[in-house]
Design a protein around this motif. Sequence first.
Motif, PDB file in Angstrom:
ATOM      1  N   LEU A   5      -8.267  10.874   7.328  1.00 61.37           N
ATOM      2  CA  LEU A   5      -7.755   9.639   6.810  1.00 61.37           C
ATOM      3  C   LEU A   5      -6.501   9.284   7.726  1.00 61.37           C
ATOM      4  O   LEU A   5      -5.656  10.178   7.800  1.00 61.37           O
ATOM      5  N   SER A   6      -6.409   7.974   8.412  1.00 59.68           N
ATOM      6  CA  SER A   6      -5.214   7.693   8.940  1.00 59.68           C
ATOM      7  C   SER A   6      -4.866   6.100   9.038  1.00 59.68           C
ATOM      8  O   SER A   6      -5.859   5.349   8.960  1.00 59.68           O
ATOM      9  N   ALA A   7      -3.738   5.960   9.202  1.00 63.96           N
ATOM     10  CA  ALA A   7      -3.129   4.713   9.388  1.00 63.96           C
ATOM     11  C   ALA A   7      -2.404   4.496  10.674  1.00 63.96           C
ATOM     12  O   ALA A   7      -1.586   5.359  11.095  1.00 63.96           O
ATOM     13  N   LYS A   8      -2.504   3.355  11.234  1.00 64.36           N
ATOM     14  CA  LYS A   8      -1.795   3.108  12.638  1.00 64.36           C
ATOM     15  C   LYS A   8      -0.974   1.706  12.735  1.00 64.36           C
ATOM     16  O   LYS A   8      -1.772   0.738  12.303  1.00 64.36           O
ATOM     17  N   ASP A   9       0.233   1.686  12.834  1.00 68.56           N
ATOM     18  CA  ASP A   9       1.000   0.572  12.867  1.00 68.56           C
ATOM     19  C   ASP A   9       0.629  -0.346  11.693  1.00 68.56           C
ATOM     20  O   ASP A   9       0.572  -1.574  11.860  1.00 68.56           O
ATOM     21  N   LEU A  10       0.564   0.179  10.497  1.00 63.58           N
ATOM     22  CA  LEU A  10       0.140  -0.784   9.270  1.00 63.58           C
ATOM     23  C   LEU A  10       1.442  -1.621   8.638  1.00 63.58           C
ATOM     24  O   LEU A  10       2.459  -1.206   8.739  1.00 63.58           O
ATOM     25  N   TYR A  11       0.916  -2.979   8.574  1.00 61.54           N
ATOM     26  CA  TYR A  11       1.900  -4.102   8.009  1.00 61.54           C
ATOM     27  C   TYR A  11       1.292  -4.484   6.932  1.00 61.54           C
ATOM     28  O   TYR A  11       0.086  -5.021   6.840  1.00 61.54           O
ATOM     29  N   VAL A  12       2.043  -4.858   5.770  1.00 65.37           N
ATOM     30  CA  VAL A  12       1.487  -5.536   4.531  1.00 65.37           C
ATOM     31  C   VAL A  12       2.612  -6.675   4.253  1.00 65.37           C
ATOM     32  O   VAL A  12       3.834  -6.318   4.229  1.00 65.37           O
ATOM     33  N   ARG A  13       2.058  -7.773   4.060  1.00 62.78           N
ATOM     34  CA  ARG A  13       3.146  -8.897   3.842  1.00 62.78           C
ATOM     35  C   ARG A  13       2.770  -9.462   2.390  1.00 62.78           C
ATOM     36  O   ARG A  13       1.688  -9.722   2.127  1.00 62.78           O
ATOM     37  N   TYR A  14       3.782 -10.075   1.677  1.00 70.33           N
ATOM     38  CA  TYR A  14       3.486 -10.774   0.492  1.00 70.33           C
ATOM     39  C   TYR A  14       4.553 -12.072   0.650  1.00 70.33           C
ATOM     40  O   TYR A  14       5.501 -12.232   0.673  1.00 70.33           O
ATOM     41  N   GLY A  15       3.663 -13.104   1.505  1.00 71.17           N
ATOM     42  CA  GLY A  15       4.490 -14.373   1.815  1.00 71.17           C
ATOM     43  C   GLY A  15       5.276 -13.783   2.896  1.00 71.17           C
ATOM     44  O   GLY A  15       4.999 -13.436   3.825  1.00 71.17           O
ATOM     45  N   ALA A  16       6.667 -14.155   2.937  1.00 73.41           N
ATOM     46  CA  ALA A  16       7.432 -13.775   4.095  1.00 73.41           C
ATOM     47  C   ALA A  16       8.116 -12.603   3.890  1.00 73.41           C
ATOM     48  O   ALA A  16       8.744 -12.170   4.937  1.00 73.41           O
ATOM     49  N   VAL A  17       7.630 -11.822   2.853  1.00 74.49           N
ATOM     50  CA  VAL A  17       8.462 -10.480   2.525  1.00 74.49           C
ATOM     51  C   VAL A  17       7.442  -9.350   3.268  1.00 74.49           C
ATOM     52  O   VAL A  17       6.124  -9.383   2.839  1.00 74.49           O
ATOM     53  N   GLU A  18       7.985  -8.386   4.208  1.00 72.84           N
ATOM     54  CA  GLU A  18       7.177  -7.506   4.592  1.00 72.84           C
ATOM     55  C   GLU A  18       7.430  -6.231   4.027  1.00 72.84           C
ATOM     56  O   GLU A  18       8.484  -5.649   4.067  1.00 72.84           O
ATOM     57  N   ALA A  19       6.448  -5.785   3.143  1.00 73.95           N
ATOM     58  CA  ALA A  19       6.645  -4.748   2.331  1.00 73.95           C
ATOM     59  C   ALA A  19       6.209  -3.479   2.794  1.00 73.95           C
ATOM     60  O   ALA A  19       6.791  -2.309   2.641  1.00 73.95           O
ATOM     61  N   VAL A  20       5.414  -3.619   4.148  1.00 71.87           N
ATOM     62  CA  VAL A  20       5.116  -2.329   4.930  1.00 71.87           C
ATOM     63  C   VAL A  20       5.240  -2.919   6.345  1.00 71.87           C
ATOM     64  O   VAL A  20       4.867  -3.731   6.770  1.00 71.87           O
ATOM     65  N   ARG A  21       6.032  -1.934   7.076  1.00 72.75           N
ATOM     66  CA  ARG A  21       6.183  -2.430   8.333  1.00 72.75           C
ATOM     67  C   ARG A  21       6.024  -1.371   9.537  1.00 72.75           C
ATOM     68  O   ARG A  21       6.656  -0.421   9.581  1.00 72.75           O
ATOM     69  N   GLY A  22       4.886  -1.301   9.970  1.00 68.49           N
ATOM     70  CA  GLY A  22       4.295  -0.515  11.033  1.00 68.49           C
ATOM     71  C   GLY A  22       4.279   0.885  10.727  1.00 68.49           C
ATOM     72  O   GLY A  22       4.593   1.901  11.552  1.00 68.49           O
ATOM     73  N   VAL A  23       3.781   1.174   9.553  1.00 72.31           N
ATOM     74  CA  VAL A  23       3.601   2.628   9.025  1.00 72.31           C
ATOM     75  C   VAL A  23       2.394   3.107   9.627  1.00 72.31           C
ATOM     76  O   VAL A  23       1.189   2.649   9.707  1.00 72.31           O
ATOM     77  N   SER A  24       2.738   4.557  10.082  1.00 66.65           N
ATOM     78  CA  SER A  24       1.432   5.292  10.756  1.00 66.65           C
ATOM     79  C   SER A  24       1.670   6.522   9.781  1.00 66.65           C
ATOM     80  O   SER A  24       2.520   7.331   9.718  1.00 66.65           O
ATOM     81  N   PHE A  25       0.624   7.208   9.744  1.00 65.48           N
ATOM     82  CA  PHE A  25       0.464   8.578   9.224  1.00 65.48           C
ATOM     83  C   PHE A  25      -0.922   9.150   9.248  1.00 65.48           C
ATOM     84  O   PHE A  25      -1.799   8.366   9.446  1.00 65.48           O
ATOM     85  N   GLU A  26      -1.184  10.341   8.863  1.00 72.77           N
ATOM     86  CA  GLU A  26      -2.730  10.924   8.935  1.00 72.77           C
ATOM     87  C   GLU A  26      -2.697  12.011   8.006  1.00 72.77           C
ATOM     88  O   GLU A  26      -1.803  12.637   7.540  1.00 72.77           O
ATOM     89  N   LEU A  27      -4.054  12.503   7.336  1.00 75.75           N
ATOM     90  CA  LEU A  27      -4.394  13.530   6.631  1.00 75.75           C
ATOM     91  C   LEU A  27      -5.440  14.065   7.351  1.00 75.75           C
ATOM     92  O   LEU A  27      -6.634  13.523   7.725  1.00 75.75           O
ATOM     93  N   GLN A  28      -5.456  15.397   7.596  1.00 75.04           N
ATOM     94  CA  GLN A  28      -6.513  16.328   7.791  1.00 75.04           C
ATOM     95  C   GLN A  28      -7.328  16.679   6.514  1.00 75.04           C
ATOM     96  O   GLN A  28      -6.787  16.894   5.597  1.00 75.04           O
ATOM     97  N   GLN A  29      -8.337  16.923   6.685  1.00 75.24           N
ATOM     98  CA  GLN A  29      -9.277  17.681   5.728  1.00 75.24           C
ATOM     99  C   GLN A  29      -8.595  18.645   5.037  1.00 75.24           C
ATOM    100  O   GLN A  29      -8.177  19.655   5.792  1.00 75.24           O
ATOM    101  N   GLY A  30      -8.540  18.624   3.543  1.00 78.68           N
ATOM    102  CA  GLY A  30      -7.929  19.776   2.788  1.00 78.68           C
ATOM    103  C   GLY A  30      -6.573  19.353   2.623  1.00 78.68           C
ATOM    104  O   GLY A  30      -5.925  20.663   2.064  1.00 78.68           O
ATOM    105  N   GLU A  31      -5.864  18.805   3.236  1.00 75.27           N
ATOM    106  CA  GLU A  31      -4.312  18.567   3.092  1.00 75.27           C
ATOM    107  C   GLU A  31      -3.932  17.932   1.652  1.00 75.27           C
ATOM    108  O   GLU A  31      -4.703  17.278   1.287  1.00 75.27           O
ATOM    109  N   ILE A  32      -2.827  18.210   1.203  1.00 75.01           N
ATOM    110  CA  ILE A  32      -2.167  17.407   0.300  1.00 75.01           C
ATOM    111  C   ILE A  32      -0.909  16.644   1.029  1.00 75.01           C
ATOM    112  O   ILE A  32      -0.117  17.601   1.343  1.00 75.01           O
ATOM    113  N   VAL A  33      -1.118  15.526   1.061  1.00 71.61           N
ATOM    114  CA  VAL A  33       0.158  14.536   1.796  1.00 71.61           C
ATOM    115  C   VAL A  33       0.798  13.780   1.020  1.00 71.61           C
ATOM    116  O   VAL A  33       0.189  12.986   0.164  1.00 71.61           O
TER     117      VAL A  33
END
Length: 238
Positions: A5-33
């Motif tokens: 599982l991974s995310a790249k440059d993730l943005y989430v907005r609620y109206g004019a509010v940026e709640a998530v700004r360019g988040v990237s992360f990844e999970l390899q199989q079997g990890e706790i992240v």
Amino acid sequence: MQPLLSAKDLYVRYGAVEAVRGVSFELQQGEIVALLGANGAGKSSIMNAITGLVPTASGQVMFDGKDITGSAPESLAPAGLTLSPEGRRVFGTLSVADNLRMGAFALTDKDAISAAWDRVYDLFPILRERKDQYAGTLSGGQQQMLAVGRALMSNPRVLLLDEPSLGLAPLIVDQIFDLILKLRDQGVTLLVVEQNVAKTLQVADRAYVLVSGEVVEQGKPSQLSESGTMQDAYLGAN
């Protein structure tokens, strides 16, 4: 190795509010992240964006080599990705068994469904004892067990846990973190959002620290425990 599982440059907005700004992360199989940060850092928004509960403004979410950005929430459990949401959100006027049954909607094979029941009841014997009880009459800890059990009924490869220990007594908190390790040992990959930093760093393989919707540091628990960024994240975040 390709992340499960991974995310790249993730943005989430609620109206004019940026709640998530360019988040990237990844999970390899079997990890706790773990995703760590103060209230308002964007952690739950990330979880909700991954599972399609809120729209993604931009960026990409990949699961098992497939782009799931903006996928309908009900399409993800059959694919092997489930969320145990913040606040438990059990159906209080339904029985424990009926709550669990709703988590198995993605399964059609009778043997798989039977195995799912056995697994959840083995993990949470109290749910077997109270299977005919209304979920709304359970204690907070039991409702949390039910929420996790419901998410496990579809036999996920990746389980997203959003604030699993929130508002629980210390003894139950210990049980929840023991469960996280047990699930990893059973082959489940976990992405955990938690306010209990000390406990989370004891079980996580890696963690990402968020401030105001951005990742400010990432690494192994030993690295983050020695860093001043963690303290700044909790004392200085909006």
